[in-house]
Design an enzyme around this catalytic site. Structure first.
Site, PDB file in Angstrom:
ATOM      1  N   ASP A 159       0.838  -1.196   0.000  1.00 43.37           N
ATOM      2  CA  ASP A 159       0.000   0.000   0.000  1.00 43.37           C
ATOM      3  C   ASP A 159       0.880   1.255   0.000  1.00 43.37           C
ATOM      4  O   ASP A 159       0.604   2.229  -0.706  1.00 43.37           O
ATOM      5  CB  ASP A 159      -0.919  -0.007   1.235  1.00 43.37           C
ATOM      6  CG  ASP A 159      -1.655  -1.339   1.356  1.00 43.37           C
ATOM      7  OD1 ASP A 159      -2.375  -1.690   0.422  1.00 43.37           O
ATOM      8  OD2 ASP A 159      -1.459  -2.036   2.374  1.00 43.37           O
ATOM      9  N   HIS A 187      -4.659  -3.156   6.571  1.00 42.27           N
ATOM     10  CA  HIS A 187      -4.435  -3.476   5.162  1.00 42.27           C
ATOM     11  C   HIS A 187      -5.778  -3.925   4.589  1.00 42.27           C
ATOM     12  O   HIS A 187      -6.083  -5.114   4.518  1.00 42.27           O
ATOM     13  CB  HIS A 187      -3.388  -4.581   4.998  1.00 42.27           C
ATOM     14  CG  HIS A 187      -3.364  -5.112   3.589  1.00 42.27           C
ATOM     15  ND1 HIS A 187      -2.924  -4.359   2.532  1.00 42.27           N
ATOM     16  CD2 HIS A 187      -3.774  -6.284   3.064  1.00 42.27           C
ATOM     17  CE1 HIS A 187      -3.048  -5.057   1.422  1.00 42.27           C
ATOM     18  NE2 HIS A 187      -3.570  -6.231   1.714  1.00 42.27           N
TER      19      HIS A 187
HETATM   20  P1  NAI Z   1      -2.088 -18.333  -3.660  1.00 42.89           P
HETATM   21  O1  NAI Z   1      -3.460 -18.891  -3.454  1.00 42.89           O
HETATM   22  O2  NAI Z   1      -1.485 -18.304  -5.008  1.00 42.89           O
HETATM   23  O3  NAI Z   1      -1.069 -19.106  -2.713  1.00 42.89           O
HETATM   24  C1  NAI Z   1      -1.331 -19.380  -1.369  1.00 42.89           C
HETATM   25  C2  NAI Z   1      -0.593 -20.640  -1.025  1.00 42.89           C
HETATM   26  O4  NAI Z   1      -0.722 -20.850   0.378  1.00 42.89           O
HETATM   27  C3  NAI Z   1      -1.146 -21.888  -1.706  1.00 42.89           C
HETATM   28  O5  NAI Z   1      -0.096 -22.550  -2.392  1.00 42.89           O
HETATM   29  C4  NAI Z   1      -1.686 -22.726  -0.548  1.00 42.89           C
HETATM   30  O6  NAI Z   1      -1.525 -24.110  -0.768  1.00 42.89           O
HETATM   31  C5  NAI Z   1      -0.822 -22.228   0.593  1.00 42.89           C
HETATM   32  N1  NAI Z   1      -1.374 -22.498   1.926  1.00 42.89           N
HETATM   33  C6  NAI Z   1      -2.660 -22.495   2.341  1.00 42.89           C
HETATM   34  N2  NAI Z   1      -2.756 -22.838   3.623  1.00 42.89           N
HETATM   35  C7  NAI Z   1      -1.503 -23.058   4.062  1.00 42.89           C
HETATM   36  C8  NAI Z   1      -0.944 -23.464   5.308  1.00 42.89           C
HETATM   37  N3  NAI Z   1      -1.718 -23.720   6.357  1.00 42.89           N
HETATM   38  N4  NAI Z   1       0.396 -23.587   5.387  1.00 42.89           N
HETATM   39  C9  NAI Z   1       1.187 -23.355   4.326  1.00 42.89           C
HETATM   40  N5  NAI Z   1       0.719 -22.992   3.127  1.00 42.89           N
HETATM   41  C10 NAI Z   1      -0.609 -22.835   2.997  1.00 42.89           C
HETATM   42  O7  NAI Z   1      -2.143 -16.869  -3.007  1.00 42.89           O
HETATM   43  P2  NAI Z   1      -1.130 -15.660  -3.240  1.00 42.89           P
HETATM   44  O8  NAI Z   1      -1.572 -14.861  -4.403  1.00 42.89           O
HETATM   45  O9  NAI Z   1       0.257 -16.168  -3.196  1.00 42.89           O
HETATM   46  O10 NAI Z   1      -1.458 -14.772  -1.947  1.00 42.89           O
HETATM   47  C11 NAI Z   1      -1.171 -15.239  -0.652  1.00 42.89           C
HETATM   48  C12 NAI Z   1      -1.816 -14.354   0.379  1.00 42.89           C
HETATM   49  O11 NAI Z   1      -1.290 -13.032   0.342  1.00 42.89           O
HETATM   50  C13 NAI Z   1      -3.322 -14.179   0.223  1.00 42.89           C
HETATM   51  O12 NAI Z   1      -3.928 -14.265   1.507  1.00 42.89           O
HETATM   52  C14 NAI Z   1      -3.466 -12.769  -0.307  1.00 42.89           C
HETATM   53  O13 NAI Z   1      -4.709 -12.204   0.032  1.00 42.89           O
HETATM   54  C15 NAI Z   1      -2.339 -12.090   0.432  1.00 42.89           C
HETATM   55  N6  NAI Z   1      -1.890 -10.808  -0.141  1.00 42.89           N
HETATM   56  C16 NAI Z   1      -1.537  -9.827   0.754  1.00 42.89           C
HETATM   57  C17 NAI Z   1      -1.073  -8.618   0.316  1.00 42.89           C
HETATM   58  C18 NAI Z   1      -0.700  -7.542   1.292  1.00 42.89           C
HETATM   59  O14 NAI Z   1      -0.422  -6.435   0.838  1.00 42.89           O
HETATM   60  N7  NAI Z   1      -0.642  -7.767   2.606  1.00 42.89           N
HETATM   61  C19 NAI Z   1      -0.962  -8.332  -1.121  1.00 42.89           C
HETATM   62  C20 NAI Z   1      -1.324  -9.428  -1.976  1.00 42.89           C
HETATM   63  C21 NAI Z   1      -1.779 -10.629  -1.474  1.00 42.89           C
END
Ligand code: NAI
Length: 328
Positions: A159, A187
């Site tokens: 952000d 966030h």
């Molecule tokens: P994604 O869905 O591509 O990957 C998430 C991964 O986490 C998957 O491979 C899944 O198998 C794994 N996962 C789920 N539960 C788990 C557990 N208990 N232990 C280990 N791994 C686990 O999602 P992406 O795009 O990589 O985003 C990840 C997170 O980041 C989302 O929650 C998204 O909302 C968040 N995010 C936060 C931002 C911020 O600015 N704070 C910005 C963009 C995304």
């Protein structure tokens, strides 16, 4: 050369993980003289995909990459970890209520907090990226009573970077001319990007903009809803920019912020600026010697006050909800 630092990444097979791991291995997280050992945590169904990414990491022949372990057990993932990047989370799916979302994430961040408490290195630093990031950080922290509370942080650096880029565009100036941007609060769409304390070429950014309509009706909503804009355009949520922000957050925490500038981090409130103590809320911080401090003494005008209060109010509600669910 120095001993490797252990870096744990959860959700390693996800899209942020894919963009993040190569930059960690190349030395951009901790510095060009610091070897790293990667520990990847995934759910069992995604371990194979994480192994695939590990093959590609091997093919990078990164001189600083001292090893990669892939596990589906949190205790193993956080044993001896120095830097923990908690990226994996449960996304909100159609028809899911907030309570369901918080409960599902409690099922992830509670055991991870316990595992960090049980085995992480004394100097562990934790960044929660997985949403709802601030409240997930609060849950993990609640289950790690032996780890100093301030080591649990949540990511608002994306952000912050988005706000810098939008302001630079408006002023027709390079991003490097802008200092002291602040994201306050959660966030989420209630976050408040504050340009009243920001500077452009040493002068007031708000005065340089001098356009309240742009501030209220373009800048703030654009920054706060940028995630949705990216999904609309890309057909997938921000990944490389999120990974980039995670690198920035940890890099600055470990190596310090530049003189005359600060960054935004979601950190446990000490009561500064009227944010209730203990809430993990975004603040302006300076980092030195591996620690951060909330910047004190900034002037908060009435407009900023009401925006900060709204976002902090949302964080308070999230905290009350996870309390009710027995997650903290
Ligand atoms: P994604 O869905 O591509 O990957 C998430 C991964 O986490 C998957 O491979 C899944 O198998 C794994 N996962 C789920 N539960 C788990 C557990 N208990 N232990 C280990 N791994 C686990 O999602 P992406 O795009 O990589 O985003 C990840 C997170 O980041 C989302 O929650 C998204 O909302 C968040 N995010 C936060 C931002 C911020 O600015 N704070 C910005 C963009 C995304």
């Amino acid at each position: 050369t120095q001993a490797p630092v252990n870096v744990t990444v959860t959700g390693a097979a996800g899209q942020i993980g894919y963009a993040l791991l190569f930059r960690i291995a190349s030395g951009q997280l901790l510095g060009q003289d610091q070897p790293v050992r990667l520990r990847l945590l995934e759910i069992p169904q995604a371990v194979k995909a994480a192994e695939g990414t590990a093959l590609e990491l091997e093919d990078g022949a990164f001189p600083l990459l001292a090893g990669i372990d892939i596990v589906d057990d949190a205790k193993q993932a956080f044993d001896g970890t120095n830097v923990a990047l908690l990226v994996g989370a449960r996304p909100r799916t159609k028809g899911m209520e907030r309570g369901d979302l918080l409960e599902a994430n409690g099922g992830i961040f509670k055991p991870q907090g316990e595992a960090i408490n049980a085995g992480a290195a004394d100097d562990v630093k934790i960044l929660v990226v997985g949403n709802p990031a601030n409240t997930n950080a609060l849950i993990a922290q609640a289950h790690a009573p032996d780890v100093p509370a301030e080591r649990f942080t949540a990511m608002t650096r994306l952000d912050h970077n988005r706000a810098l880029a939008q302001l630079a565009k408006k002023l027709g100036t390079p991003v490097s001319d802008i200092k002291k941007m602040t994201i306050w609060g959660n966030h989420s769409a209630t976050q408040y990007p504050d340009i009243f304390n920001a500077e452009v070429k040493g002068g007031s950014a708000a005065e340089a903009v001098n356009d309240q309509n742009w501030l209220e009706n373009e800048f703030i909503p654009r920054v706060a809803k940028r995630g949705a804009e990216i999904i609309e355009a890309r057909g997938a949520s921000s990944a490389a920019s999120a990974a980039n922000a995670a690198i920035d957050h940890v890099h600055d925490w470990v190596n310090g912020t530049p003189e005359g500038d600060w960054v935004s981090m979601g950190v446990p409130s000490d009561g500064s600026y009227g944010v209730p103590e203990g809430l993990i809320s975004s603040f302006p911080v300076v980092c030195r010697g591996g620690a951060y401090e909330i910047v004190q003494g900034l002037e908060i005008n009435d407009f900023s006050r009401s925006r900060i209060d709204a976002s902090v109010g949302e964080l308070t509600e999230e905290r009350d909800a996870v309390r009710k669910l027995g997650l903290i």
